[in-house]
Design an enzyme around this catalytic site. Structure first.
Site, PDB file in Angstrom:
ATOM      1  CG  ASP A 137       0.100   7.012  -1.303  1.00  0.00           C
ATOM      2  OD1 ASP A 137      -1.116   7.342  -1.248  1.00  0.00           O
ATOM      3  OD2 ASP A 137       1.019   7.797  -0.739  1.00  0.00           O
ATOM      4  CG  ASP A 139      -5.646   1.423   3.365  1.00  0.00           C
ATOM      5  OD1 ASP A 139      -5.672   2.334   2.918  1.00  0.00           O
ATOM      6  OD2 ASP A 139      -5.989   0.966   4.553  1.00  0.00           O
ATOM      7  CD  GLU A 193      -2.253   1.422   2.849  1.00  0.00           C
ATOM      8  OE1 GLU A 193      -2.559   2.455   3.329  1.00  0.00           O
ATOM      9  OE2 GLU A 193      -2.102   0.653   3.331  1.00  0.00           O
ATOM     10  CD  GLU A 231      -3.330   4.488  -1.514  1.00  0.00           C
ATOM     11  OE1 GLU A 231      -3.238   5.540  -1.650  1.00  0.00           O
ATOM     12  OE2 GLU A 231      -3.167   4.000  -0.347  1.00  0.00           O
TER      13      GLU A 231
END
Length: 229
Positions: free
Chosen positions: A50, A119, A46, A122
């Site tokens: 991101d 989450d 994650e 990502e």
């Protein structure tokens, strides 16, 4: 065909390392309940996803809008990678059905929890980047995110709390309230959960790094709910 083969077919990519794909969909609650299996949760993916998402979206905006000011591009990017948008993208590709959760988290409704779905989206981006490279990430985004940008969905970055107020108060006076439900995470990386209540009815819930962001997120979810009634 097992679920991981089904998922790869759905997203249009074959993973050389299927364990990486599984990790992207593994919540920490699953790891806690399956310690003997030596599985890893998706938190590191994650973190990476991101950054990859911000880079690829920034690159797309930079090239698509050559005359757009930096401040406007920053606001646009924030609207694209915010939690409600990520949840929308995750739902569009049916990611929730593949998430591996612990029994407790499953019973608590974790499979549909906005923060969890954001989450997972990502972490999938992070796994796709590691396994297939940046070009395949862009190919995936060309299917899931970039068409919405092309359609002008993010050209008007708005104050969602103000927009919600304008929508619900067009025909009558109503009472809009925001509640902070709680906070999670360590002091240096807190996340707040909020809900918006209109005339006693919960219309939206969201989360954010600040209380204001959480309220904005809740308002955006409420607007989406009203629009799609």
């Amino acid at each position: 065909m097992n679920q991981w083969e089904e998922l790869q077919e759905s997203v249009g990519f074959d993973f050389k390392n299927v364990e990486l794909l599984k990790q992207a969909f593994t919540h920490s609650s699953y790891v806690n309940e399956h310690r003997r299996e030596n599985v890893k949760d998706n938190e590191r993916l994650e973190f990476l996803g991101d950054a990859v998402l911000e880079l690829t979206v920034s690159d797309y905006l930079f090239n698509k809008y050559p005359d757009m000011a930096e401040g406007h591009m920053t606001k646009m990017r924030a609207a694209i990678v915010c939690e409600p948008s990520l949840v929308e993208f995750a739902e569009a590709v049916h990611f929730s059905k593949y998430v591996r959760l612990g029994k407790g988290e499953e019973k608590a409704g974790g499979r549909t929890r906005p923060a969890l779905l954001a989450d997972v989206f990502e972490s999938f981006i992070g796994a796709l980047y590691l396994d297939n490279g940046i070009d395949k990430v862009v190919t995936f985004l060309e299917r899931v995110i970039f068409p919405k940008i092309d359609a002008g969905a993010y050209l008007q970055t708005v104050d969602y709390k103000t927009q919600l107020q304008e929508i619900v108060q067009r025909d009558r006076d109503v009472l809009i309230e925001y509640d902070i439900l709680g906070e999670t995470g360590p002091a240096h990386n807190k996340a707040f959960d909020a809900q918006v209540i209109v005339n006693g009815q919960v219309l939206g819930k969201g989360s954010g790094r600040t209380k204001k962001q959480a309220e904005q997120s809740a308002a955006q979810f409420a607007i989406n709910k009203l629009i799609h009634r």
